[in-house]
Scaffold this active site. Structure first.
Site, PDB file in Angstrom:
ATOM      1  CB  CYS A 161      -0.974  -0.052   1.170  1.00  0.00           C
ATOM      2  SG  CYS A 161      -2.158   1.458   1.103  1.00  0.00           S
ATOM      3  CB  CYS A 338      -3.734   3.756  -1.648  1.00  0.00           C
ATOM      4  SG  CYS A 338      -2.685   3.874  -0.187  1.00  0.00           S
TER       5      CYS A 338
HETATM    6  C1  FAD Z   1       0.460  -1.092   7.514  1.00  0.00           C
HETATM    7  C2  FAD Z   1      -0.289  -1.639   6.413  1.00  0.00           C
HETATM    8  C3  FAD Z   1      -1.199  -0.886   5.801  1.00  0.00           C
HETATM    9  C4  FAD Z   1      -2.025  -1.325   4.597  1.00  0.00           C
HETATM   10  N1  FAD Z   1      -3.025  -0.643   4.236  1.00  0.00           N
HETATM   11  C5  FAD Z   1      -3.745  -0.996   3.055  1.00  0.00           C
HETATM   12  C6  FAD Z   1      -4.930  -0.567   2.796  1.00  0.00           C
HETATM   13  O1  FAD Z   1      -5.399   0.495   3.457  1.00  0.00           O
HETATM   14  N2  FAD Z   1      -5.743  -1.150   1.728  1.00  0.00           N
HETATM   15  C7  FAD Z   1      -5.283  -2.026   1.347  1.00  0.00           C
HETATM   16  O2  FAD Z   1      -6.047  -2.533   0.246  1.00  0.00           O
HETATM   17  N3  FAD Z   1      -4.175  -2.856   1.459  1.00  0.00           N
HETATM   18  C8  FAD Z   1      -3.279  -2.440   2.597  1.00  0.00           C
HETATM   19  N4  FAD Z   1      -2.320  -2.940   2.951  1.00  0.00           N
HETATM   20  C9  FAD Z   1      -1.723  -4.088   1.943  1.00  0.00           C
HETATM   21  C10 FAD Z   1      -2.523  -5.485   2.201  1.00  0.00           C
HETATM   22  O3  FAD Z   1      -2.879  -5.802   3.524  1.00  0.00           O
HETATM   23  C11 FAD Z   1      -1.604  -6.453   1.269  1.00  0.00           C
HETATM   24  O4  FAD Z   1      -1.456  -5.729  -0.005  1.00  0.00           O
HETATM   25  C12 FAD Z   1      -2.315  -7.705   1.514  1.00  0.00           C
HETATM   26  O5  FAD Z   1      -2.320  -8.268   2.429  1.00  0.00           O
HETATM   27  C13 FAD Z   1      -1.283  -8.679   0.485  1.00  0.00           C
HETATM   28  O6  FAD Z   1      -2.030  -9.832   0.341  1.00  0.00           O
HETATM   29  P1  FAD Z   1      -1.192 -11.451   0.065  1.00  0.00           P
HETATM   30  O7  FAD Z   1      -1.996 -12.322   0.265  1.00  0.00           O
HETATM   31  O8  FAD Z   1      -0.489 -11.229  -1.304  1.00  0.00           O
HETATM   32  O9  FAD Z   1      -0.108 -11.076   1.174  1.00  0.00           O
HETATM   33  P2  FAD Z   1      -0.452 -11.586   2.623  1.00  0.00           P
HETATM   34  O10 FAD Z   1      -1.713 -11.248   3.076  1.00  0.00           O
HETATM   35  O11 FAD Z   1       0.708 -10.965   3.634  1.00  0.00           O
HETATM   36  O12 FAD Z   1      -0.267 -13.076   2.839  1.00  0.00           O
HETATM   37  C14 FAD Z   1       0.829 -13.781   2.605  1.00  0.00           C
HETATM   38  C15 FAD Z   1       0.722 -14.904   3.225  1.00  0.00           C
HETATM   39  O13 FAD Z   1       1.859 -16.057   2.673  1.00  0.00           O
HETATM   40  C16 FAD Z   1       2.337 -16.816   3.940  1.00  0.00           C
HETATM   41  N5  FAD Z   1       3.621 -16.978   3.503  1.00  0.00           N
HETATM   42  C17 FAD Z   1       4.794 -16.505   3.440  1.00  0.00           C
HETATM   43  N6  FAD Z   1       5.787 -17.256   3.210  1.00  0.00           N
HETATM   44  C18 FAD Z   1       5.343 -18.449   3.054  1.00  0.00           C
HETATM   45  C19 FAD Z   1       5.815 -19.588   2.541  1.00  0.00           C
HETATM   46  N7  FAD Z   1       7.360 -19.564   2.571  1.00  0.00           N
HETATM   47  N8  FAD Z   1       5.125 -20.631   2.241  1.00  0.00           N
HETATM   48  C20 FAD Z   1       3.822 -20.757   2.421  1.00  0.00           C
HETATM   49  N9  FAD Z   1       3.204 -19.658   2.815  1.00  0.00           N
HETATM   50  C21 FAD Z   1       4.255 -18.317   3.222  1.00  0.00           C
HETATM   51  C22 FAD Z   1       2.136 -15.755   5.197  1.00  0.00           C
HETATM   52  O14 FAD Z   1       2.411 -16.531   6.052  1.00  0.00           O
HETATM   53  C23 FAD Z   1       1.030 -14.995   4.862  1.00  0.00           C
HETATM   54  O15 FAD Z   1       0.170 -15.390   5.400  1.00  0.00           O
HETATM   55  C24 FAD Z   1      -1.576  -2.306   4.076  1.00  0.00           C
HETATM   56  C25 FAD Z   1      -0.777  -3.332   4.440  1.00  0.00           C
HETATM   57  C26 FAD Z   1       0.241  -2.837   5.826  1.00  0.00           C
HETATM   58  C27 FAD Z   1       1.174  -3.676   6.332  1.00  0.00           C
END
Ligand code: FAD
Length: 394
Positions: A161, A338
């Site tokens: 984000c 965002c």
């Molecule tokens: C402070 C902050 C503010 C944010 N604000 C916003 C917002 O306002 N609006 C918005 O839309 N988004 C926001 N986001 C971004 C949003 O949270 C992420 O873009 C989103 O969570 C990404 O999803 P993902 O599934 O790709 O990754 P994640 O949700 O991070 O999940 C990845 C998963 O993969 C797992 N994993 C990692 N390595 C391995 C491995 N080797 N083997 C198996 N599993 C593994 C992890 O344990 C985790 O559970 C924010 C994030 C943060 C930190």
């Protein structure tokens, strides 16, 4: 060796919402999610946790409670992909084979890229909203600061984000003002990049926000070291290479981020390390039975949960087409959103696509700061997340 028709790597926002959509589309699919963590977090809430509006615990649920019914949870972490053998290897040394693979392990926090940060974070005024282990320290240090300098940083490169580093700066500034100490605190926002925000429509508003709030902005300043003994933040100017040393009393650090190592070191990686997928279909460019979405994918858009809400239905439709040997027709246009919190009662809801064109949901100008949009972020979006997105319904 175990085998599943569809294996999903990562049970975060992308992995769970995709699994739920696949199950809704066809309950007979044999799906497994590989995910090491016991907890699943709604990370967008961490901005508001850092600002004291929620507790860290309120942002999480048990992973077991969000894994969709009928999907097998393999509680392990992937360490290597073997895409030519249609299998992968886990930390426990197990080989898991698949017909189709969805890669969604998120982005990696590279704390060690800033010297001294890993040891310093969470202590003596150094905090960060970016991990469940440190987000509590943000509110503690904001609340405790009565005078001095508060710094908020944004590193070079992709972060979760793009607007999130600014949000906590604006909340802190608002808190200092409301608690009567603002005139004794110098608030500084530093960013390694040349602009406050990528899309002009929202950048112009945010530039006015920092001016109104009296926040000093230092662009092209890349944080390279934290000296916690002397409370100094060491920057390298990205234009002149000059070193700049700023004293802080509290500093909120957004750590540098990048592709997870096990992805970057694999055959699935793009040159930059992300899972190398077509930006419109989300199918891997070299392995047709592999798809990716979310923060780990090579999609040239801002990495957000909101983007995943639009990616998941596209991925599911295209994966089902691939399984039926039909052409992939669903297209992701780069939509991302965002919600930039600008204070305890205001928010700018930035929404845009690959071309940086605004793609707004509401029939009003979303570049204006609004209380209604703050309420959406605080109550509406978390409900949409837990009850809609993770169930594959929204
Ligand atoms: C402070 C902050 C503010 C944010 N604000 C916003 C917002 O306002 N609006 C918005 O839309 N988004 C926001 N986001 C971004 C949003 O949270 C992420 O873009 C989103 O969570 C990404 O999803 P993902 O599934 O790709 O990754 P994640 O949700 O991070 O999940 C990845 C998963 O993969 C797992 N994993 C990692 N390595 C391995 C491995 N080797 N083997 C198996 N599993 C593994 C992890 O344990 C985790 O559970 C924010 C994030 C943060 C930190």
């Amino acid at each position: 060796m175990s085998h599943h028709q569809i294996v999903i790597v990562g049970g975060g926002t992308a992995g769970i919402s995709t699994a739920a959509r696949l199950r809704n589309a066809d309950p007979t699919l044999d799906i497994a999610i590989i995910e090491p963590s016991e907890k699943h977090y709604y990370q967008p809430l961490w901005t508001l946790v850092g600002g004291g509006m929620f507790t860290p615990e309120q942002s999480g649920k048990n992973e077991a409670d969000v894994i969709p019914y009928g999907v097998e949870w393999i509680r392990d972490a992937v360490v290597a992909f073997n895409p030519h053998q249609n299998s992968l290897t886990t930390r426990e040394g197990v080989e898991v084979a698949y017909d189709y693979l969805i890669v969604a392990p998120g982005i990696q926090l590279n704390w060690d890229k800033i010297k001294g940060l890993r040891e310093a974070v969470g202590k003596n005024g150094v905090c960060s909203n970016y991990s469940i282990n440190t987000v509590g320290s943000t509110w503690k240090f904001i609340r405790e600061l009565k005078e001095g300098t508060a710094i908020f940083t944004q590193p070079a490169g992709a972060v979760k984000c793009g607007g999130a580093p600014q949000k906590i700066c604006y909340l802190a500034e608002d808190y200092f003002r409301r608690s009567g100490v603002r005139d004794k605190i110098n608030v500084i926002f530093t960013a390694a990049g040349p602009r406050l925000f990528a899309v002009d429509k929202y950048r112009e508003v945010l530039e006015k926000t920092v001016a109104r709030k009296g926040v000093e902005t230092r662009l092209r300043h890349d944080l390279v070291e934290i000296r916690s003994d002397s409370k100094e933040a060491i920057y390298r100017r990205t234009d002149t290479e000059e070193e700049v040393v700023l004293h802080y009393d509290m500093i909120h650090v957004t750590p540098p981020m990048g592709a997870p190592d096990f992805v970057a070191n694999s055959e699935l990686a793009s040159e930059a390390g992300w899972v190398d997928v077509d930006q419109y279909t989300l199918q891997h460019v070299r392995f047709s039975n592999v798809f990716a979405l979310g923060d780990a994918a090579s999609l040239p858009t801002s990495k957000t949960g909101a983007a995943i809400r639009k990616q998941a239905p596209v991925l599911v439709e295209n994966l089902l087409s691939e399984m039926r040997h039909q052409p992939l027709t669903a297209i992701y246009d780069g939509y991302t959103s965002c919600p930039v919190v600008t204070g305890y009662d205001s928010l700018v809801l930035a929404e845009f696509n690959y071309d940086g064109e605004p793609e707004e949901t509401f029939p009003f100008n979303q570049a204006q700061e609004r209380f209604s949009m703050l309420l959406l972020k605080k109550y509406g979006l978390p409900a949409l997340y837990w009850h809609g997105m993770l169930k594959g319904r929204a």
